[in-house]
Write a protein that holds these residues in place. Structure first.
Motif, PDB file in Angstrom:
ATOM      1  N   SER A  72       5.460   3.254  -7.152  1.00 17.29           N
ATOM      2  CA  SER A  72       4.118   2.695  -6.979  1.00 17.29           C
ATOM      3  C   SER A  72       3.172   3.064  -8.108  1.00 17.29           C
ATOM      4  O   SER A  72       2.066   2.507  -8.195  1.00 17.29           O
ATOM      5  CB  SER A  72       3.525   3.188  -5.646  1.00 17.29           C
ATOM      6  OG  SER A  72       4.333   2.825  -4.553  1.00 17.29           O
ATOM      7  N   ALA A  88       0.843  -1.186   0.000  1.00 17.81           N
ATOM      8  CA  ALA A  88       0.000   0.000   0.000  1.00 17.81           C
ATOM      9  C   ALA A  88       0.885   1.245   0.000  1.00 17.81           C
ATOM     10  O   ALA A  88       2.027   1.224   0.468  1.00 17.81           O
ATOM     11  CB  ALA A  88      -0.907  -0.012   1.218  1.00 17.81           C
ATOM     12  N   TYR A  89       0.358   2.338  -0.532  1.00 20.54           N
ATOM     13  CA  TYR A  89       1.156   3.558  -0.610  1.00 20.54           C
ATOM     14  C   TYR A  89       0.286   4.787  -0.438  1.00 20.54           C
ATOM     15  O   TYR A  89      -0.952   4.704  -0.469  1.00 20.54           O
ATOM     16  CB  TYR A  89       1.944   3.631  -1.921  1.00 20.54           C
ATOM     17  CG  TYR A  89       1.120   3.605  -3.194  1.00 20.54           C
ATOM     18  CD1 TYR A  89       0.754   4.784  -3.843  1.00 20.54           C
ATOM     19  CD2 TYR A  89       0.736   2.401  -3.773  1.00 20.54           C
ATOM     20  CE1 TYR A  89       0.026   4.777  -5.026  1.00 20.54           C
ATOM     21  CE2 TYR A  89       0.011   2.378  -4.962  1.00 20.54           C
ATOM     22  CZ  TYR A  89      -0.343   3.559  -5.574  1.00 20.54           C
ATOM     23  OH  TYR A  89      -1.065   3.538  -6.745  1.00 20.54           O
ATOM     24  N   ASN A 138      -7.212  -0.380  -6.693  1.00 21.90           N
ATOM     25  CA  ASN A 138      -8.403   0.433  -6.452  1.00 21.90           C
ATOM     26  C   ASN A 138      -8.469   1.585  -7.453  1.00 21.90           C
ATOM     27  O   ASN A 138      -7.454   2.172  -7.812  1.00 21.90           O
ATOM     28  CB  ASN A 138      -8.387   1.009  -5.034  1.00 21.90           C
ATOM     29  CG  ASN A 138      -8.618  -0.051  -3.986  1.00 21.90           C
ATOM     30  OD1 ASN A 138      -9.702  -0.612  -3.885  1.00 21.90           O
ATOM     31  ND2 ASN A 138      -7.580  -0.351  -3.214  1.00 21.90           N
ATOM     32  N   THR A 192      -4.896   2.503  -8.747  1.00 21.15           N
ATOM     33  CA  THR A 192      -3.699   2.395  -7.908  1.00 21.15           C
ATOM     34  C   THR A 192      -2.936   1.108  -8.191  1.00 21.15           C
ATOM     35  O   THR A 192      -3.463   0.157  -8.761  1.00 21.15           O
ATOM     36  CB  THR A 192      -4.074   2.441  -6.424  1.00 21.15           C
ATOM     37  OG1 THR A 192      -4.986   1.383  -6.137  1.00 21.15           O
ATOM     38  CG2 THR A 192      -4.729   3.769  -6.082  1.00 21.15           C
ATOM     39  N   ALA A 223      -2.078   4.977   2.717  1.00 24.69           N
ATOM     40  CA  ALA A 223      -2.017   3.511   2.673  1.00 24.69           C
ATOM     41  C   ALA A 223      -3.140   2.897   1.851  1.00 24.69           C
ATOM     42  O   ALA A 223      -3.890   2.041   2.323  1.00 24.69           O
ATOM     43  CB  ALA A 223      -2.026   2.943   4.098  1.00 24.69           C
ATOM     44  N   ILE A 224      -3.274   3.323   0.607  1.00 25.76           N
ATOM     45  CA  ILE A 224      -4.269   2.727  -0.269  1.00 25.76           C
ATOM     46  C   ILE A 224      -3.652   1.548  -1.008  1.00 25.76           C
ATOM     47  O   ILE A 224      -2.507   1.613  -1.474  1.00 25.76           O
ATOM     48  CB  ILE A 224      -4.842   3.766  -1.250  1.00 25.76           C
ATOM     49  CG1 ILE A 224      -6.027   3.182  -2.010  1.00 25.76           C
ATOM     50  CG2 ILE A 224      -3.777   4.311  -2.204  1.00 25.76           C
ATOM     51  CD1 ILE A 224      -6.844   4.208  -2.769  1.00 25.76           C
ATOM     52  N   ASP A 225      -4.377   0.436  -1.080  1.00 23.52           N
ATOM     53  CA  ASP A 225      -3.877  -0.768  -1.724  1.00 23.52           C
ATOM     54  C   ASP A 225      -3.897  -0.637  -3.243  1.00 23.52           C
ATOM     55  O   ASP A 225      -4.670   0.153  -3.811  1.00 23.52           O
ATOM     56  CB  ASP A 225      -4.728  -1.980  -1.328  1.00 23.52           C
ATOM     57  CG  ASP A 225      -4.557  -2.374   0.124  1.00 23.52           C
ATOM     58  OD1 ASP A 225      -3.425  -2.275   0.627  1.00 23.52           O
ATOM     59  OD2 ASP A 225      -5.558  -2.764   0.764  1.00 23.52           O
TER      60      ASP A 225
END
Length: 311
Positions: free
Chosen positions: A281, A28-29, A67, A311, A62-64
């Motif tokens: 990312s 996640a970033y 998405n 993402t 911290a979105i995976d």
């Protein structure tokens, strides 16, 4: 590991396999963002300047991977025209995804005029000269998105300036229409790339968004209109049509006065969304044709129209 019905089985780690057979799940970033709504239209017949679109700058944490972020860009509100005397607020801008709570920047408030009594918005529209004098309210949040519009006054028949993301609009006075509130500065994108994308307003090497519209007036000699705030706010006018807010800044439209003839007020400027993503990312998967820049260790996406980033 079984994740859920949508993602199913996912690989967390692998052993005794070739390098291309299985890979670790991407980490996640964080994504930094600037989101600006459309600016409000100005009022005429000694109406107020349009309020700037709401401005939000923060981080999606911290979105995976996998998405989709859907970006919607708000349009500017129409200013009041001769024979109409009604101004309109700007439209909201949003970032939406199943993975986050929708982020909404609120459209700028309309400059008050004969048939526009509500000037509230992301930043408030300016008050009218002889009635409805109190400027509209900016969105106080939390988080705060903008500031209040200035008040109009019967002294000089001057409207109030529209609020900006960085400051409230100035009150009208016997000296002329109120100035629009200054917008907010940002460093989420370089000024050179902002210039290439025609977004924001660069003043003395600083990049501004969401400035309020200046107001017009009636009786002061010399066309003593209010100036638009840094960040795309349109200037007011009393001897010609007022200035529009600059596109892709969220700037408010200028208000128009009266000097024996009626004039059109300015329209608000459209909004914008900027995403800043670590190069390592960045997926490269977008729709809507955003402008894409590499700045050091980050990739910067500029959405001037609706689009998506996965993402």
């Amino acid at each position: 590991v079984y994740s859920d019905a949508t993602k199913g089985w996912i690989v967390k780690s692998a052993a005794n396999e070739t390098a291309t057979a299985l890979t670790d799940v991407p980490a996640a970033y964080n994504i930094d963002y600037l989101l600006v709504a459309g600016g409000g239209g100005g009022g005429n017949n000694d109406g107020g300047g349009g309020g700037a679109g709401g401005l939000l700058e923060s981080t999606i944490s911290a979105i995976d991977a996998g998405n989709t972020l859907t970006v919607t860009i708000g349009s500017g509100g129409n200013g009041a025209v001769v024979g109409g005397y009604q101004s309109f607020p700007g439209s909201n801008s949003t970032i939406a995804s199943a993975a986050i709570t929708t982020i909404t920047a609120i459209g700028g408030g309309a400059g008050k005029t004969n048939y526009t009594s509500n000037g509230d918005g992301g930043s408030g529209g300016g008050g009218k000269a002889s009635s409805l004098q109190t400027g509209g309210s900016g969105e106080a949040g939390p988080p705060r998105q903008g500031n209040d519009g200035g008040d109009g006054t019967s002294s000089g028949y001057a409207g109030g300036g529209g609020g900006g993301a960085g400051a409230a609009g100035s009150n009208g006075s016997a000296s002329g229409g109120g100035d629009g509130g200054v917008g907010a500065t940002t460093t989420i994108i370089s000024t050179s790339n902002a210039s290439s994308s025609s977004i924001g307003e660069i003043v003395s090497s600083s990049l501004y968004f969401a400035g309020g519209g200046g107001a017009g007036e009636e009786t002061v000699s010399g066309n003593a209109f209010g100036s638009g705030g840094y960040g795309g706010g349109g200037d007011g006018n009393s001897e010609a049509n007022a200035e529009n807010g600059t596109p892709n800044t969220g700037g408010g439209g200028g208000g128009a006065g009266f000097t024996g003839s009626h004039f059109n007020a300015g329209n608000g400027g459209s909004g914008v969304c900027i995403l800043r993503i670590p190069n390592a990312s960045y997926s490269g998967t977008t729709t809507g044709s955003p402008n894409v820049y590499t700045e050091g260790s980050d990739t910067v996406l500029v959405f001037k129209n609706n689009g998506t980033y996965t993402t």
